[in-house]
Scaffold this motif. Structure first.
Motif, mmCIF file in Angstrom:
data_model
loop_
_atom_site.group_PDB
_atom_site.id
_atom_site.type_symbol
_atom_site.label_atom_id
_atom_site.label_comp_id
_atom_site.label_asym_id
_atom_site.label_seq_id
_atom_site.Cartn_x
_atom_site.Cartn_y
_atom_site.Cartn_z
ATOM 1 N N ASP A 102 0.830 -1.212 0.000
ATOM 2 C CA ASP A 102 0.000 0.000 0.000
ATOM 3 C C ASP A 102 0.864 1.263 0.000
ATOM 4 O O ASP A 102 0.580 2.234 0.701
ATOM 5 N N GLY B 296 1.125 -6.395 6.480
ATOM 6 C CA GLY B 296 -0.021 -5.572 6.873
ATOM 7 C C GLY B 296 -1.346 -6.251 6.593
ATOM 8 O O GLY B 296 -1.566 -7.413 6.962
ATOM 9 N N ASP B 297 -2.239 -5.559 5.899
ATOM 10 C CA ASP B 297 -3.573 -6.083 5.610
ATOM 11 C C ASP B 297 -3.551 -7.270 4.653
ATOM 12 O O ASP B 297 -4.587 -7.918 4.455
ATOM 13 N N TYR B 298 -2.402 -7.535 4.061
ATOM 14 C CA TYR B 298 -2.307 -8.635 3.093
ATOM 15 C C TYR B 298 -1.699 -9.892 3.704
ATOM 16 O O TYR B 298 -1.386 -10.843 2.989
ATOM 17 N N ARG B 299 -1.548 -9.901 5.015
ATOM 18 C CA ARG B 299 -0.958 -11.066 5.678
ATOM 19 C C ARG B 299 -1.760 -12.340 5.407
ATOM 20 O O ARG B 299 -1.197 -13.429 5.273
ATOM 21 N N ASP B 300 -3.086 -12.207 5.296
ATOM 22 C CA ASP B 300 -3.925 -13.380 5.075
ATOM 23 C C ASP B 300 -3.943 -13.831 3.622
ATOM 24 O O ASP B 300 -4.627 -14.803 3.278
#
Length: 224
Positions: free
Chosen positions: A148, A206-210
């Protein structure tokens, strides 16, 4: 000619490794402790560092972490402490390979060759393009990753692992496949090597860890 830095406070170990490395045609530089290794890395470039863990003044783990902050160079750690915890801690601070004492000099030379060939292959495959998936951008020339728009502080192994997963977006990769592609050889005695590196990589996305999915009993896949 590849340039190798050997760091150990035991003269006999330094002599042994140096003898075998010189037979392979490597240029050898030595240091007797972690502090000296850090100083030499600030003034010289090396293709591989072979470093002992237990040393006076500055230990190998601390020295490795310091060096990785300003120079991207593969580190093979030597240690008489071969517990899984010690090895996983080494990977966390940026160690690329871990060899337990007593060790085979021939095996150590083989591991150096793998690391050097892998580094050369990565350089040859780099281009001017950027690989983007979702908010993750991989700069294959600058070997940098942004999430990001913010730079992700990845180690060399974490970068290689992410690049492998992203290039195989949606494809399940076994642990053995990941070990072979990222480390260049099969598992070297740490069953949780891939799992631990995945955990560290996820913490930096971050938010893309999953986006890195666990496939039970098999391995992992990247999916955005």
């Amino acid at each position: 000619m590849p340039k190798i830095l050997i760091v150990d406070d035991e003269p006999n170990i330094v002599t042994l490794i140096s003898r075998y490395a010189q037979r392979e045609g490597y240029n050898i530089v030595t240091a007797s402790d972690g502090r000296e290794a850090i100083d030499k890395c600030q003034s010289e470039d090396f293709d591989v560092i072979i470093m002992d863990v237990m040393m006076p003044d500055t230990d190998g783990f601390t020295a490795c972490k310091k060096i990785k902050e300003f120079k991207d160079v593969p580190v093979i750690m030597l240690s008489a402490r071969g517990t899984e915890f010690d090895k996983l801690f080494g990977f966390e601070v940026g160690v690329d390979d871990y060899v337990t004492k007593p060790f085979s000099p021939m095996e150590l030379m083989a591991r150096i060759k793998v690391i050097l060939s892998h580094s050369k292959s990565t350089e040859q495959k780099s281009d001017n393009g950027k690989l983007t998936v979702g908010g993750i951008e991989i700069d294959t020339l600058g070997l940098k990753v942004t999430v990001d728009g913010e730079k992700a502080d990845l180690t060399a192994k974490e970068y290689s692992l992410l690049l492998l997963l992203v290039k195989n977006n949606g494809i399940v990769l076994s642990r053995d496949k990941i070990l072979n592609e990222v480390w260049g050889y099969d598992s070297f005695g740490v069953d949780r090597t891939v799992d631990w590196q995945i955990k560290l990589l996820r913490s930096k996305l971050g938010d893309y860890r999953d986006s890195i999915k666990t496939v039970r009993g098999v391995g992992y896949k990247f999916e955005v």
